[in-house]
Design a protein around this motif. Structure first.
Motif, mmCIF file in Angstrom:
data_model
loop_
_atom_site.group_PDB
_atom_site.id
_atom_site.type_symbol
_atom_site.label_atom_id
_atom_site.label_comp_id
_atom_site.label_asym_id
_atom_site.label_seq_id
_atom_site.Cartn_x
_atom_site.Cartn_y
_atom_site.Cartn_z
ATOM 1 N N THR A 215 -25.968 -2.421 28.761
ATOM 2 C CA THR A 215 -25.137 -3.175 27.829
ATOM 3 C C THR A 215 -25.610 -2.858 26.411
ATOM 4 O O THR A 215 -26.695 -2.287 26.231
ATOM 5 C CB THR A 215 -25.284 -4.686 28.069
ATOM 6 O OG1 THR A 215 -26.634 -5.075 27.761
ATOM 7 C CG2 THR A 215 -24.949 -5.054 29.524
ATOM 8 N N PRO A 216 -24.868 -3.243 25.399
ATOM 9 C CA PRO A 216 -25.370 -3.043 24.035
ATOM 10 C C PRO A 216 -26.739 -3.706 23.821
ATOM 11 O O PRO A 216 -27.602 -3.153 23.142
ATOM 12 C CB PRO A 216 -24.279 -3.664 23.167
ATOM 13 C CG PRO A 216 -23.026 -3.425 23.955
ATOM 14 C CD PRO A 216 -23.452 -3.677 25.389
ATOM 15 N N ASP A 217 -26.950 -4.864 24.444
ATOM 16 C CA ASP A 217 -28.240 -5.541 24.317
ATOM 17 C C ASP A 217 -29.368 -4.716 24.927
ATOM 18 O O ASP A 217 -30.438 -4.565 24.332
ATOM 19 C CB ASP A 217 -28.174 -6.918 24.978
ATOM 20 C CG ASP A 217 -29.458 -7.710 24.798
ATOM 21 O OD1 ASP A 217 -29.912 -7.849 23.643
ATOM 22 O OD2 ASP A 217 -30.020 -8.175 25.815
ATOM 23 N N ALA B 233 -19.551 -1.318 19.948
ATOM 24 C CA ALA B 233 -20.703 -2.200 20.191
ATOM 25 C C ALA B 233 -21.926 -1.390 20.605
ATOM 26 O O ALA B 233 -23.054 -1.686 20.182
ATOM 27 C CB ALA B 233 -20.359 -3.236 21.252
ATOM 28 N N TYR B 234 -21.698 -0.365 21.412
ATOM 29 C CA TYR B 234 -22.819 0.503 21.788
ATOM 30 C C TYR B 234 -23.354 1.266 20.579
ATOM 31 O O TYR B 234 -24.566 1.396 20.401
ATOM 32 C CB TYR B 234 -22.402 1.489 22.887
ATOM 33 C CG TYR B 234 -22.325 0.872 24.260
ATOM 34 C CD1 TYR B 234 -23.477 0.564 24.968
ATOM 35 C CD2 TYR B 234 -21.103 0.611 24.862
ATOM 36 C CE1 TYR B 234 -23.423 0.001 26.228
ATOM 37 C CE2 TYR B 234 -21.033 0.048 26.124
ATOM 38 C CZ TYR B 234 -22.198 -0.259 26.800
ATOM 39 O OH TYR B 234 -22.133 -0.822 28.047
ATOM 40 N N GLU C 38 -23.201 0.356 17.442
ATOM 41 C CA GLU C 38 -23.917 -0.605 16.589
ATOM 42 C C GLU C 38 -25.307 -0.901 17.141
ATOM 43 O O GLU C 38 -26.230 -1.187 16.380
ATOM 44 C CB GLU C 38 -23.134 -1.903 16.470
ATOM 45 C CG GLU C 38 -21.919 -1.809 15.573
ATOM 46 C CD GLU C 38 -21.148 -3.122 15.505
ATOM 47 O OE1 GLU C 38 -21.761 -4.196 15.664
ATOM 48 O OE2 GLU C 38 -19.921 -3.049 15.303
ATOM 49 N N ALA C 39 -25.454 -0.841 18.464
ATOM 50 C CA ALA C 39 -26.747 -1.096 19.101
ATOM 51 C C ALA C 39 -27.686 0.109 18.997
ATOM 52 O O ALA C 39 -28.856 0.016 19.363
ATOM 53 C CB ALA C 39 -26.540 -1.464 20.562
ATOM 54 N N ASP D 277 -17.072 0.897 22.712
ATOM 55 C CA ASP D 277 -17.897 2.000 22.221
ATOM 56 C C ASP D 277 -18.555 1.620 20.905
ATOM 57 O O ASP D 277 -19.709 1.961 20.651
ATOM 58 C CB ASP D 277 -17.053 3.262 22.044
ATOM 59 C CG ASP D 277 -16.584 3.870 23.359
ATOM 60 O OD1 ASP D 277 -17.122 3.499 24.433
ATOM 61 O OD2 ASP D 277 -15.685 4.721 23.317
ATOM 62 N N PHE E 257 -17.353 -4.178 26.907
ATOM 63 C CA PHE E 257 -18.247 -3.686 25.864
ATOM 64 C C PHE E 257 -17.595 -2.457 25.242
ATOM 65 O O PHE E 257 -17.367 -1.454 25.920
ATOM 66 C CB PHE E 257 -19.626 -3.297 26.421
ATOM 67 C CG PHE E 257 -20.384 -4.432 27.048
ATOM 68 C CD1 PHE E 257 -20.750 -5.546 26.307
ATOM 69 C CD2 PHE E 257 -20.730 -4.378 28.383
ATOM 70 C CE1 PHE E 257 -21.457 -6.593 26.888
ATOM 71 C CE2 PHE E 257 -21.437 -5.408 28.980
ATOM 72 C CZ PHE E 257 -21.806 -6.524 28.231
ATOM 73 N N VAL F 244 -29.321 -1.515 25.362
ATOM 74 C CA VAL F 244 -29.462 -0.314 24.530
ATOM 75 C C VAL F 244 -30.425 -0.598 23.377
ATOM 76 O O VAL F 244 -31.319 0.207 23.089
ATOM 77 C CB VAL F 244 -28.101 0.179 23.996
ATOM 78 C CG1 VAL F 244 -28.276 1.183 22.862
ATOM 79 C CG2 VAL F 244 -27.284 0.792 25.122
ATOM 80 N N GLN F 245 -30.287 -1.749 22.740
ATOM 81 C CA GLN F 245 -31.208 -2.107 21.645
ATOM 82 C C GLN F 245 -32.647 -2.147 22.145
ATOM 83 O O GLN F 245 -33.557 -1.658 21.472
ATOM 84 C CB GLN F 245 -30.838 -3.468 21.055
ATOM 85 C CG GLN F 245 -29.627 -3.441 20.177
ATOM 86 C CD GLN F 245 -29.330 -4.809 19.583
ATOM 87 O OE1 GLN F 245 -29.651 -5.847 20.159
ATOM 88 N NE2 GLN F 245 -28.701 -4.799 18.426
#
Length: 97
Positions: free
Chosen positions: A19-21, A49-50, A52-53, A47, A45, A23-24
């Motif tokens: 998830t973007p989370d 959002a990814y 941005e992460a 692209d 989710f 990924v961070q």
């Protein structure tokens, strides 16, 4: 080191391996992440959002030749053929199916 996250290919699969989370969190470990365009669509989710992460949105060789590939479901024969030499696959394999 690069982590690749492909889109799942099975019908009705709504999960994605990162998830973007996450990924961070992976980025904070110093790893690069490349997510296949549209991989998170079924899980809502985007692209964007990814990106941005901290992930790169990519396709093909970028994902399957990463150092590590995260996937929810076991890869099919076509996906296995795409894996780069030495690429580590992390997924559910479901050997009983």
């Amino acid at each position: 080191m690069k982590v690749g996250v492909p889109a799942e290919i099975y019908p009705h699969e709504r999960r994605v391996a990162a998830t973007p989370d996450t990924v961070q969190k992976i980025r904070k470990l110093g790893l690069d992440v490349v997510v296949q365009a549209g991989a998170g669509d079924a899980a809502h989710f985007s692209d964007g959002a990814y990106a941005e992460a901290g992930a790169t949105i990519g396709s093909g060789t970028q994902i399957w030749h990463a150092d590590v590939v995260f996937k929810v479901n076991a890869p099919d024969d076509d996906e296995i053929a795409k894996l780069g030499d030495g690429t580590l696959l992390v997924s559910l394999l479901s050997p009983a199916l």
